[in-house]
Motif scaffolding. Structure first.
Motif, PDB file in Angstrom:
ATOM      1  N   MET A  16       0.837  -1.173   0.000  1.00  0.00           N
ATOM      2  CA  MET A  16       0.000   0.000   0.000  1.00  0.00           C
ATOM      3  C   MET A  16       0.887   1.243   0.000  1.00  0.00           C
ATOM      4  O   MET A  16       1.855   1.326   0.738  1.00  0.00           O
ATOM      5  N   THR A  17       0.521   2.189  -0.810  1.00  0.00           N
ATOM      6  CA  THR A  17       1.278   3.421  -0.927  1.00  0.00           C
ATOM      7  C   THR A  17       0.996   4.338   0.250  1.00  0.00           C
ATOM      8  O   THR A  17      -0.153   4.503   0.646  1.00  0.00           O
ATOM      9  N   GLN A  18       2.038   4.913   0.800  1.00  0.00           N
ATOM     10  CA  GLN A  18       1.894   5.854   1.914  1.00  0.00           C
ATOM     11  C   GLN A  18       1.443   7.201   1.380  1.00  0.00           C
ATOM     12  O   GLN A  18       2.088   7.777   0.511  1.00  0.00           O
ATOM     13  N   LYS A  19       0.317   7.675   1.869  1.00  0.00           N
ATOM     14  CA  LYS A  19      -0.172   8.988   1.485  1.00  0.00           C
ATOM     15  C   LYS A  19       0.580  10.028   2.296  1.00  0.00           C
ATOM     16  O   LYS A  19       0.778   9.867   3.492  1.00  0.00           O
ATOM     17  N   GLN A  20       0.986  11.090   1.641  1.00  0.00           N
ATOM     18  CA  GLN A  20       1.691  12.150   2.341  1.00  0.00           C
ATOM     19  C   GLN A  20       0.757  13.325   2.580  1.00  0.00           C
ATOM     20  O   GLN A  20       0.012  13.733   1.689  1.00  0.00           O
ATOM     21  N   ILE A  21       0.809  13.823   3.793  1.00  0.00           N
ATOM     22  CA  ILE A  21       0.047  15.016   4.141  1.00  0.00           C
ATOM     23  C   ILE A  21       1.039  16.172   4.143  1.00  0.00           C
ATOM     24  O   ILE A  21       2.054  16.121   4.830  1.00  0.00           O
ATOM     25  N   ALA A  22       0.744  17.183   3.350  1.00  0.00           N
ATOM     26  CA  ALA A  22       1.670  18.302   3.197  1.00  0.00           C
ATOM     27  C   ALA A  22       0.963  19.618   3.493  1.00  0.00           C
ATOM     28  O   ALA A  22      -0.250  19.732   3.348  1.00  0.00           O
ATOM     29  N   ILE A  23       1.763  20.589   3.901  1.00  0.00           N
ATOM     30  CA  ILE A  23       1.247  21.934   4.132  1.00  0.00           C
ATOM     31  C   ILE A  23       2.309  22.940   3.709  1.00  0.00           C
ATOM     32  O   ILE A  23       3.508  22.707   3.898  1.00  0.00           O
ATOM     33  N   SER A  24       1.855  24.027   3.113  1.00  0.00           N
ATOM     34  CA  SER A  24       2.750  25.095   2.696  1.00  0.00           C
ATOM     35  C   SER A  24       2.426  26.340   3.515  1.00  0.00           C
ATOM     36  O   SER A  24       1.289  26.803   3.511  1.00  0.00           O
ATOM     37  N   ILE A  25       3.433  26.841   4.217  1.00  0.00           N
ATOM     38  CA  ILE A  25       3.249  27.978   5.127  1.00  0.00           C
ATOM     39  C   ILE A  25       4.140  29.131   4.673  1.00  0.00           C
ATOM     40  O   ILE A  25       5.308  28.937   4.332  1.00  0.00           O
ATOM     41  N   TRP A  26       3.585  30.335   4.679  1.00  0.00           N
ATOM     42  CA  TRP A  26       4.319  31.543   4.308  1.00  0.00           C
ATOM     43  C   TRP A  26       5.155  32.015   5.495  1.00  0.00           C
ATOM     44  O   TRP A  26       4.666  32.096   6.620  1.00  0.00           O
ATOM     45  N   PHE A  27       6.437  32.306   5.254  1.00  0.00           N
ATOM     46  CA  PHE A  27       7.325  32.853   6.266  1.00  0.00           C
ATOM     47  C   PHE A  27       7.674  34.274   5.850  1.00  0.00           C
ATOM     48  O   PHE A  27       8.425  34.483   4.891  1.00  0.00           O
ATOM     49  N   GLU A  28       7.086  35.225   6.541  1.00  0.00           N
ATOM     50  CA  GLU A  28       7.209  36.641   6.188  1.00  0.00           C
ATOM     51  C   GLU A  28       8.663  37.107   6.205  1.00  0.00           C
ATOM     52  O   GLU A  28       9.099  37.811   5.299  1.00  0.00           O
ATOM     53  N   GLU A  29       9.420  36.718   7.246  1.00  0.00           N
ATOM     54  CA  GLU A  29      10.798  37.188   7.362  1.00  0.00           C
ATOM     55  C   GLU A  29      11.671  36.720   6.196  1.00  0.00           C
ATOM     56  O   GLU A  29      12.620  37.388   5.810  1.00  0.00           O
ATOM     57  N   GLU A  30      11.321  35.569   5.602  1.00  0.00           N
ATOM     58  CA  GLU A  30      12.089  35.051   4.466  1.00  0.00           C
ATOM     59  C   GLU A  30      11.404  35.341   3.133  1.00  0.00           C
ATOM     60  O   GLU A  30      11.968  35.056   2.078  1.00  0.00           O
ATOM     61  N   LYS A  31      10.187  35.865   3.200  1.00  0.00           N
ATOM     62  CA  LYS A  31       9.399  36.199   2.007  1.00  0.00           C
ATOM     63  C   LYS A  31       9.236  34.998   1.084  1.00  0.00           C
ATOM     64  O   LYS A  31       9.383  35.088  -0.141  1.00  0.00           O
ATOM     65  N   LYS A  32       8.914  33.814   1.679  1.00  0.00           N
ATOM     66  CA  LYS A  32       8.693  32.627   0.857  1.00  0.00           C
ATOM     67  C   LYS A  32       7.846  31.600   1.603  1.00  0.00           C
ATOM     68  O   LYS A  32       7.735  31.632   2.831  1.00  0.00           O
ATOM     69  N   HIS A  33       7.257  30.706   0.823  1.00  0.00           N
ATOM     70  CA  HIS A  33       6.521  29.576   1.380  1.00  0.00           C
ATOM     71  C   HIS A  33       7.500  28.434   1.644  1.00  0.00           C
ATOM     72  O   HIS A  33       8.456  28.243   0.888  1.00  0.00           O
ATOM     73  N   LYS A  34       7.227  27.691   2.697  1.00  0.00           N
ATOM     74  CA  LYS A  34       7.970  26.463   2.962  1.00  0.00           C
ATOM     75  C   LYS A  34       6.935  25.346   3.042  1.00  0.00           C
ATOM     76  O   LYS A  34       5.873  25.514   3.646  1.00  0.00           O
ATOM     77  N   THR A  35       7.260  24.226   2.433  1.00  0.00           N
ATOM     78  CA  THR A  35       6.354  23.080   2.437  1.00  0.00           C
ATOM     79  C   THR A  35       6.875  22.042   3.417  1.00  0.00           C
ATOM     80  O   THR A  35       8.067  21.749   3.445  1.00  0.00           O
ATOM     81  N   PHE A  36       5.953  21.505   4.199  1.00  0.00           N
ATOM     82  CA  PHE A  36       6.282  20.499   5.204  1.00  0.00           C
ATOM     83  C   PHE A  36       5.478  19.230   4.922  1.00  0.00           C
ATOM     84  O   PHE A  36       4.318  19.306   4.521  1.00  0.00           O
ATOM     85  N   ILE A  37       6.103  18.084   5.158  1.00  0.00           N
ATOM     86  CA  ILE A  37       5.459  16.786   4.989  1.00  0.00           C
ATOM     87  C   ILE A  37       5.318  16.148   6.363  1.00  0.00           C
ATOM     88  O   ILE A  37       6.287  16.076   7.119  1.00  0.00           O
TER      89      ILE A  37
END
Length: 114
Positions: free
Chosen positions: A1-22
Motif C-alpha cells: 500500500m502506498t503511503q499517502k503524504q500530508i503536506a502543508i505550505s506555510i508563508w514565512f514573512e521574514e524570508e518572504k517565501k513559502h515552505k512546504t512540510f510533509i
C-alpha cells in the motif's frame, strides 16, 4: 500500500517565501484524536468556543507535523481567510477523507456566447 503524504505550505514573512512540510506517518491514535477534535469543533456554539477549538486543532496539526513549525508560525503563515480552510483540509486528510473538490467558477467577465 502506498503511503499517502500530508503536506502543508506555510508563508514565512521574514524570508518572504513559502515552505512546504510533509507530515510523518500517522497512526490510529492520531486518527482518533482528529475525530475527537472534529466533534468538539462541530459542537462549538459561540466565538470563544470556536477560537478554543481552532487553537486545539492547530496545536494538533503542529504535533502531526512533529513540530517542524510552531503554533505562531502557523498562525502567521496564512492570511485570515485561509486559516479555516487549511485546518479543515489537514484534519480531513488525517481522518482519511478526500478533500472537497471545488468546481471551477466561470469568469463573469467572459463574453457569453449564444
Amino acid at each position: 500500500m502506498t503511503q499517502k503524504q500530508i503536506a502543508i505550505s506555510i508563508w514565512f514573512e521574514e524570508e518572504k517565501k513559502h515552505k512546504t512540510f510533509i507530515a510523518p506517518r500517522t497512526n490510529a491514535k492520531t486518527l482518533y484524536e482528529a475525530f475527537e477534535l472534529d466533534e468538539k469543533a462541530a459542537a462549538a456554539e459561540n466565538a470563544k468556543d470556536i477560537v478554543k477549538s481552532l487553537n486545539e486543532r492547530i496545536k494538533f496539526i503542529v504535533r502531526v507535523f512533529q513540530n517542524q513549525f510552531t503554533f505562531d508560525q502557523f498562525l502567521e503563515g496564512f492570511q485570515s481567510f485561509e486559516i479555516a480552510d487549511a485546518v479543515r483540509r489537514i484534519m480531513m486528510e488525517v481522518m482519511g477523507f478526500k478533500t472537497a473538490e471545488t468546481k471551477e467558477e466561470k469568469d463573469f467577465l467572459q463574453e457569453v456566447k449564444a
